[in-house]
Design a protein around this motif. Structure first.
Motif, mmCIF file in Angstrom:
data_model
loop_
_atom_site.group_PDB
_atom_site.id
_atom_site.type_symbol
_atom_site.label_atom_id
_atom_site.label_comp_id
_atom_site.label_asym_id
_atom_site.label_seq_id
_atom_site.Cartn_x
_atom_site.Cartn_y
_atom_site.Cartn_z
ATOM 1 N N LEU A 176 0.812 -1.217 0.000
ATOM 2 C CA LEU A 176 0.000 0.000 0.000
ATOM 3 C C LEU A 176 0.843 1.263 0.000
ATOM 4 N N PRO A 186 -7.833 -2.126 0.466
ATOM 5 C CA PRO A 186 -7.109 -2.893 -0.567
ATOM 6 C C PRO A 186 -6.274 -4.022 0.044
ATOM 7 N N TYR A 187 -6.346 -5.168 -0.564
ATOM 8 C CA TYR A 187 -5.622 -6.378 -0.165
ATOM 9 C C TYR A 187 -6.166 -7.006 1.129
ATOM 10 N N ARG A 200 -13.265 -6.560 2.242
ATOM 11 C CA ARG A 200 -14.389 -5.901 2.907
ATOM 12 C C ARG A 200 -14.413 -6.349 4.372
ATOM 13 N N GLN A 238 -0.454 -10.756 3.630
ATOM 14 C CA GLN A 238 -0.027 -10.129 2.389
ATOM 15 C C GLN A 238 1.324 -9.405 2.524
#
Length: 377
Positions: free
Chosen positions: A102, A126-127, A130, A152
């Motif tokens: 990010l 992101p990654y 939700r 991640q």
């Protein structure tokens, strides 16, 4: 044609004017005491005439229902850090690598400003995907995001800040310094704090009423009681509506008073003595202190207590009589509570009618002399 003597002319004129006066009636502000008593259920009317005493004062001293329902009083304050749908969050993700998922180039920290919690209570990272945010604290949400990103990027560090948003708001309207919609935050989680946020009240505090509407439930209190009783400083909830209004109760003063008019209440409670004082008291030249009436449509329960009857159904017309010349008359009037919509009527003293009649007779005699002089000439 034979001319009548001057005395005969005067007598005829006097008799004629007196007859006209008797037929038309003397001018007056309303009915006298005997005429009001004629309206009693014991005679030809449909109203109950009740002389005020201590028992009557106790039965009629009814304070209008006010206060908050138990659901308002028992609600705990909302945690200021609890995230709700509609809130705006600030996120910062620190990554322990030079080329993170990010973070921009030449930095190991990514800042996500104004992340909106959607109507279902979720945010998208992101990654991480939700994630449900509503119902969590910033610390709880931080742990959820960290767990999602850990697979991640190695050892991510996440900071979550709850910004001022519209997730939990209250609307304030009426007699306040600043009307509007305000977020529920740490300083204004209770009613008094929210009123302060809205600039305080701008109407006289002794007649200010506060109504809180929550869904289909509402409660109303006096502003002064809010600070006299800490339990009334209720915790607010999302969607509450607060209305600050001036007391609209009034009564009507008629008859032999210093001023006949419709009068607004200036205090939470008002006695008969205070009501009379508001309109200038009794007219010393006209009023009958034995004939002060308070006219009211009394609810069934109170009417049954006052009249000691169980057969009454529905509202009853009641005329309460105050006699200030009795030994305890002023005390009874001081303790008799005036209610919204009452009519306070002061009758004229009996001698006033005779003075008016004498005034008419005196005027009639003068007119007769003038007529006689005209005829003789």
């Amino acid at each position: 044609m034979k001319r009548l003597p001057a005395r005969g002319v005067r007598l005829l004129v006097l008799v004629g004017l007196l007859a006209a006066t008797a037929a038309c009636g003397l001018p007056r502000p309303g009915p006298n005491k005997p005429e009001i008593f004629d309206g009693s259920t014991l005679r030809d009317g449909d109203a109950f005439i009740v002389e005020v005493n201590d028992r009557v004062n106790r039965a009629t001293a009814v304070v209008p229902a006010s206060g908050f329902p138990a659901s308002f009083l028992n609600a705990a304050p909302i945690g200021s850090d609890t995230i709700r749908a509609g809130d705006t969050l600030g996120l910062t993700v620190f990554e322990n690598v030079d080329d993170g998922l990010l973070a921009p180039r030449e930095s190991n920290a990514a800042t996500l400003n104004e992340v909106q919690v959607d109507s279902s209570g979720y945010i998208f990272i992101p990654y991480a995907g939700r994630i449900q945010a509503a119902g969590s604290t910033p610390e709880g949400l931080r742990e959820k995001i960290t767990e999602k990103l850990d697979a991640q990027t190695p050892d991510p560090q996440v900071m979550v800040t709850r910004l001022a948003g519209d997730g939990a708001t209250v609307s304030v309207a009426g007699g306040v310094g600043k009307q509007g919609v305000f977020p529920i935050e740490r300083p204004n989680r209770t009613l008094s704090g929210m009123l302060a946020s809205a600039g305080g009240i701008v109407i006289p505090p002794e007649i200010a009423q506060i109504t809180v509407i929550r869904g289909k439930t509402r409660g109303q209190i006096w502003f002064e009681d809010l600070y006299a009783d800490p339990s009334l400083d209720i915790a607010l909830r999302n969607g509450d509506r607060i209305l600050v209004e001036e007391d609209t109760r009034d009564f009507t003063a008629l008859g032999a008073t210093g001023n006949q008019r419709n009068v607004r209440f200036i205090t939470q409670s008002m006695s008969a003595v205070e009501a009379l004082a508001q309109v200038g008291g009794l007219s010393s030249a006209l009023a009958d202190p034995t004939g002060i009436f308070v006219l009211r449509n009394e609810p069934q329960d109170i009417a049954r207590q006052v009249l000691a009857r169980n057969d009454l159904v529905g509202e009853q017309r009641v005329a309460y009589v105050l006699n200030l010349t009795e030994p305890a008359g002023l005390f009874l009037a001081r303790d008799f509570a005036i209610r919204d919509g009452d009519t306070v009527y002061v009758t004229e003293a009996p001698y006033v009618r005779w003075i008016k009649l004498l005034s008419v007779i005196t005027g009639t005699a003068g007119a007769a002399r003038n007529v006689s002089a005209t005829v003789e000439n």
